[in-house]
Every structure is written in C-alpha cells, then in structure tokens.
Write an enzyme that holds these catalytic residues in place. Structure first.
Site, mmCIF file in Angstrom:
data_model
loop_
_atom_site.group_PDB
_atom_site.id
_atom_site.type_symbol
_atom_site.label_atom_id
_atom_site.label_comp_id
_atom_site.label_asym_id
_atom_site.label_seq_id
_atom_site.Cartn_x
_atom_site.Cartn_y
_atom_site.Cartn_z
ATOM 1 C CD GLU A 82 -3.036 -31.571 30.678
ATOM 2 O OE1 GLU A 82 -3.872 -31.550 31.598
ATOM 3 O OE2 GLU A 82 -1.898 -31.108 30.815
ATOM 4 C CB SER A 342 27.763 2.502 -17.011
ATOM 5 O OG SER A 342 28.860 3.385 -16.981
#
Length: 679
Positions: A82, A342
């Site tokens: 690029e 419990s």
C-alpha cells in the site's frame, strides 16, 4: 541584465516562501475529524485474553489494536503493498501521485490510486469517497495535517482500527478474530496477505461471501510480497495452497453474565480486566450444557468457582446458554435469590461447636420434636434415634440441626450469615427456626462466599471478580477449630456414584418442593458451588442435590485440576477424641427445652458479668460459677480450657487481650455464657 535576473530570482524565492507559508497556514488551519474513536468495550480474562466484546453504537465491531500487538509480517506486507514510503513522506507521496496521474492519462482510466496510508486514514475518518477530485484533494489536506499532529505509529494505529473488512467489521483485530478465530499477534503469510487485500474492496472481497475474489486478491498481495522481499517464493507457494475462510466465526462470549455486570457497574471503562480463567470458564460452560442435556427444556444450572484464599472468582457460569430460551438463559442464576435447602447446616454446626453446645462426637437425638408450634420433619420422614453430630451433618438430618438452631437462636444464625458477607432475605419480621432448613433467600454467590470462609479457617474474604481489586479481609464468622471440624466432617461424606473418593469437603441441599438442588464443596485451595433448578422457581420433580448437583460439582473439580489440594491440618487446640473421652457435658447434647425442664438451679457465670471489661492477671482470667452441678467445664470461644473441675472458681489461661466468649457447662449439660473484653 544581471541585476534584472537577481531581482527576478529574489522575487521568485520570496513568492515561493510566501506560498510555502500560506500553504503551511492552510494545512495548519485544517479542521480535522474527531481522532478519538469509539472502540468496542472489551472484557478480558486474568491473562489479558478476550472473554467478550461489545459492538460500538452503530453495531460495528471495532477493537483497539496497538501497533506492537499485530504480527510484524502483516505490517511489512501492508507497507510493501500500500505505501512503501510511508515512513518517509509527509502524508502525500509525490511519486505515487505523479505515477497515478501519468497512468490515468495514458490508459484513459484510473489504474492505481496513489493514496498513501495516511490519505486512506483521512478518508476513513471522514467516511469520504475515493474517486472524486474534490474528495481526493480533501484527503490530501487532511493527510498532511494528520502528519503534523500525529506520529507515524499513531497514524498506523488509526488504520489498524478503521480499515473496513466487510459487513460490520472494522479494523484488523476484528477481522482476524472473525475470519480466523484468533488475535492478529501471530498470522500465517496467507492470513496476513488476506487482511492486506480485503480493505481495498471490502464488500466484494469478503471471504465469507466471495471466497474466489478474496483468494485472487490475496494471491496478488503474496506476489507483491515476494517481489519486495517480504517473504520468499517457498513461503508464498505454501500460502497459495492455504484455503481462505468461508465463514465468519462468532466473537468470544465467555462469562457473558459477569461481563454484563462488570460493564453495567463501570460503564465508563473501555476495558474490564477480570479474575476469570478463560480456559476454565470455557470448560465449565461446556459442562453446564452437558449437565442439562436430555433433562427437559427448562432445567437450568449455575456454577461458580473461586480461590478461597484470595477470594478471586475463577469461573462464573450464570446459565447453560446465554439466550432467550425456555431455560431463561439470560438470567444470571449465580445472583438469583433461591432457597439454600440443607447447605446452611454446616454453619449451624460450626456455631454450635463454638458455643460449647456440642462437638463432632457429641451424641444428639434424631426423633420427632416440636419447637413451640413448629414441628419439623426429616426429608425422608424417618428417624435414626441418637447419633453423633458428625453423622447428623453428613446424613443431613433435619431435627438435630433445628434443635441446635433453637439453642443458638435464629438471630445468631442470621448474624453469622451477615458477617460472612451474605445478604439473606427471609419472610416476616423476625427469622424463625425454618431458616436452618432453607427458609431464607440467598444466592449462589452468597453460599460460595460462606463456604470459602469455612475453608479458610472461619474468616471471610469477599469474593471479587476485578483483577487487582483491593479486597479487605472480612470478619471472623466461626473459630478456626469449628471451621476445621466442619470441613473434616464434610470431607468424610461419601462421593456420588462413579465420582472419585478424594475427600472433597462438600454438602448438598434440596429446597422445599424440589425447586433448588445444590452442591457446594472445597479443598485446600478452591471452592465450587453448583445450583440446579428452574429459573422461574417452579418445582423439578425428583431433583435432589445429591443426585443432580453433586455429580456436576465433582466434574467441575475434575476440570479445574487433576488432583485436589490437601485440607489443612487440625489446629493445635482441636479436641480430637472419641465421645467417651469428651468432657461429660459435651458427650450428649441437651436441647433448650430439656434444660428448661430440668431443675431451676442452672449454672450461671457469676464473674465476670456479661459485657464487662476485665483485666488479665499473670495467672490467667479469674471466673466464677453460681448454681449448677459440679463438675464444671469452662470454654473460651468454644475451646475447652478447664475440664471437669469441682471448684466454683477457676483461673483460665488466655492467649491475650481481646473479645472472648466464656461458656460454663455443668454435669447435667446445662450451660451459661457471657462475652467480655480482656485487657
């Protein structure tokens, strides 16, 4: 003639300087678009890996990516393809512009764009067009201005964050995660080339929709990379054979409920660093799905794992599947109020041991009893007669624990839960005896924190999920001795069928009507809590904690580590004797009603009085008892100090200053206690 040329040269130089100054002023006056980008909020695990990310306001994925966190190979390919002179030009590359113009004139069409990476960043920031002359000039101006205000790496980072990759993907990191399922820290040449190629035509080169075009564009990047010496021909040949991804992968969404909570609590943060172990979280989310598979469309599960020494939460599974289904998967069941069944019983026993009401070897009745208008029953409607407290807890008998709660007082149990950092919710104005059997609302997080306190010697350390959070030491809930005794009892509980007999200290629970099934356990380092039920609170017929939740608990420990960490040894002051060797008052528990039915001459601590400040003498703390029947046993914070003494006065050896609970028990099991401050 010569003077005229000198004047013309001077005028030319002056005009050039003036033009340059005007041009600089024009560039400096450029109004730049906002450079502070809205980035996806990220939730990271304890190692910095991505647990979950959120899209930005317009639904796009845009994840922050510093230059040093992307594969250098990708950067070399990007610049080679690029903008080879990126680090040398000032935002606009004159050579590229001239080359593009000449090619356009010669071919009658645009052959190459001539845009630098800085110009592309300018276009992306303003979401401008690429083909119009006015747009191109604006990009050049913005690019020149950007170069004056930002460093090259800052400009490159903007490109890494904004480059389009098709659909709602922006930035290299979002694309790498979506197309390759990984961070862009390590990329193959083929992957790097594909990420370079897509932004040039993001919609037409999307590999999930146009794999052939994406592959062709990738191959051109690879050819350029060979030409520029970025990779060699052999690497390119191997990359050409690598298939492009045909589908988008989902973004990570681990610990989604906890991630939502972290984001909601601190919405201003862009990154949330949690204590979660990402790999463990992944394993337990898979376990949650396995746990409910084939068990109906509404059964739900939640799993919470913590290091009980530090309080750090290592895994938090709020449901089996974060989705709007019949299981109501969007509900975080680690924070939902449920009945603990419990699982509160270990706390009751620990408090009873501390109060001198019993010892693991103390005998206690398991028979039909009434406590005023309250007449509890055992879950199986059967009674075992007189058994040891150790067995009563392991077998989860209801009558003994209610008798102990009656002797302690429900308020003391509630106070202990609050000391443990829990937020219990109970019906009515005052807690009743039913809280010992689960008649109170708690969360899985509450229960895991309580068991973590027992596991670490009785002192709570609040659970935390933010890494490096300052978590203060909590209060002591029970004594070190009582905590160890309860842990030793729970470690003797038989494992579920098929699970290893590894002395994991654990307790199961089932709430009234089979609405909640629990299993919570700990070893020497970790604590895990499992809840199963329906998110809407409706019953799950036949679901018991021991049957459905306990196997998940043992599997969770197995996925956490291959071998349990050993439990700590018994504290030095622990009374490790059989029932026959216990002080006579501790050999058998007598309920409060039994004490009231006995003769009125019950023992009472005559000195020191309750709430007094007393001085510790060199020989110890002086105490006196009135009433009762000798011999007498004195306890300090639940630990026997003087055993079977016929004298009504005694000197108690004390470890030092501070608050202490003194208890005296006579020959018939009657007792009295006071709390004093020793100076």
């Amino acid at each position: 003639m010569r003077a005229r040329w000198i004047i013309m040269l001077a005028l030319t130089l002056w005009l050039a300087a003036l033009g340059r100054d005007r041009f600089d002023a024009w560039i400096d006056a450029t109004v730049l678009p906002p450079l502070a980008l809205e980035m996806s909020v990220e939730v990271l695990d304890r190692d910095g890996d991505l647990l979950r990310a959120y899209t930005v306001a317009d639904g796009r994925w845009r994840l922050a990516l510093p230059v040093d966190r992307v594969d250098p190979l990708y950067l070399r390919m990007l610049l080679a393809y690029e903008d080879k002179r990126f680090y040398r030009h000032a935002g606009v590359d004159p050579k590229s512009v001239i080359r593009a113009a000449v090619q356009a004139l010669w071919n009658g069409r645009v052959v190459s764009g001539g845009s630098t990476l800085t110009m592309q960043v300018a276009r992306l920031l303003e979401e401008g067009t690429t083909g119009e002359v006015g747009g191109k000039l604006r990009q050049m101006r913005v690019a020149l201005a950007l170069e004056r205000r930002l460093s090259k790496d800052q400009i490159l980072q903007l490109y890494l964050s904004l480059a389009p990759f098709g659909g709602n993907l922006e930035g290299v990191r979002a694309a790498s995660i979506s197309y390759f399922g990984k961070e862009p820290k390590r990329l193959t040449p083929a992957e790097a080339a594909l990420l370079v190629a897509i932004p040039q035509a993001p919609e037409s080169r999307r590999p999930d929709r146009a794999a052939d075009r994406a592959e062709a564009a990738r191959n051109r990047v690879l050819a350029r990379a060979v030409k520029e010496g970025v990779i060699d021909a052999e690497e390119a040949e191997a990359a050409l054979r690598e298939a492009v991804p045909g589908i988008r992968k989902p973004f990570p969404a681990l610990a989604p409920h906890l991630a939502d909570r972290a984001r909601a609590e601190e919405p201003q943060l862009g990154s949330h660093h949690l204590t979660i172990d990402g790999e463990l979280q992944k394993k337990l989310e898979a376990l949650a799905l396995e746990a409910v598979e084939g068990k109906g469309e509404q059964l739900q599960v939640a799993i919470l794992v913590a290091d009980h020494a530090s309080g750090e939460i290592l895994a938090s599974v709020g449901s089996a599947g974060y989705q709007a289904d019949l299981r109501q998967g969007f509900v975080d069941m680690t924070t939902a109020l449920r009945s603990p069944g419990s699982t509160l019983k270990p706390l009751v026993y620990a408090l009873a041991f501390d109060e001198g009401l019993g010892h693991p070897e103390t005998m206690i009745d398991d028979r039909p009893m009434s406590f005023g208008t309250y007449a509890p029953q055992n879950f199986d409607k059967l009674y075992m007669g007189t058994i040891r407290m150790r067995e009563a807890l392991q077998l989860s008998r209801n009558i003994p624990v209610v008798a102990l709660t009656d002797a302690l007082g429900p308020a003391k149990l509630m106070a202990a839960m609050q000391k443990a950092g829990m937020t219990p919710v109970f019906p009515g104005d005052q807690p009743g005896l039913a809280i010992a059997l689960g008649g109170v609302g708690v969360t899985l997080s509450d229960m895991v924190q309580l068991y973590a306190a027992i596991a670490r010697g009785g002192v709570v350390r609040p659970l935390s999920y933010r890494l490096d959070a300052e978590v203060p030491e909590g209060q002591r809930v029970v004594s070190e001795v009582a905590a160890w005794e309860v842990g030793d009892i729970l470690a003797g509980l038989a494992p579920p069928p098929g699970a290893p007999s590894n002395r994991l200290a654990y307790k199961t629970g089932t709430s009234y009507g089979h609405r909640d099934a629990w299993a919570i356990g700990f070893d020497g380092k970790h604590v895990i809590g499992v809840w199963m039920g329906r998110a809407d609170g409706t019953p799950v017929p036949g679901a018991f904690g021991a049957d459905v939740a306990a196997p998940v608990l043992f599997q969770a420990f197995n996925r956490l580590k291959g071998k349990l960490d050993p439990q700590p040894p018994a504290p030095a002051s622990t009374l490790l004797v059989a029932n026959s060797e216990l002080p006579q008052p501790l050999q058998r528990f007598r309920s409060r009603s039994a004490v009231f039915e006995a003769e009125a001459d019950a023992p009472a601590v005559a000195f020191p009085p309750d709430g007094a400040e007393v001085e510790l003498l060199a020989s110890g703390l002086k105490v006196k008892v009135a009433g009762g029947t000798a011999p007498f046993t004195w306890l300090a914070d639940g630990v026997p100090v003087v055993v079977a003494s016929d004298a009504r006065e005694a000197m108690l050896a004390m470890p030092g200053a501070g608050f202490v609970t003194l208890s005296v028990i006579d020959a018939e099991g009657r007792s009295d206690r006071v709390q004093v401050q020793v100076r």
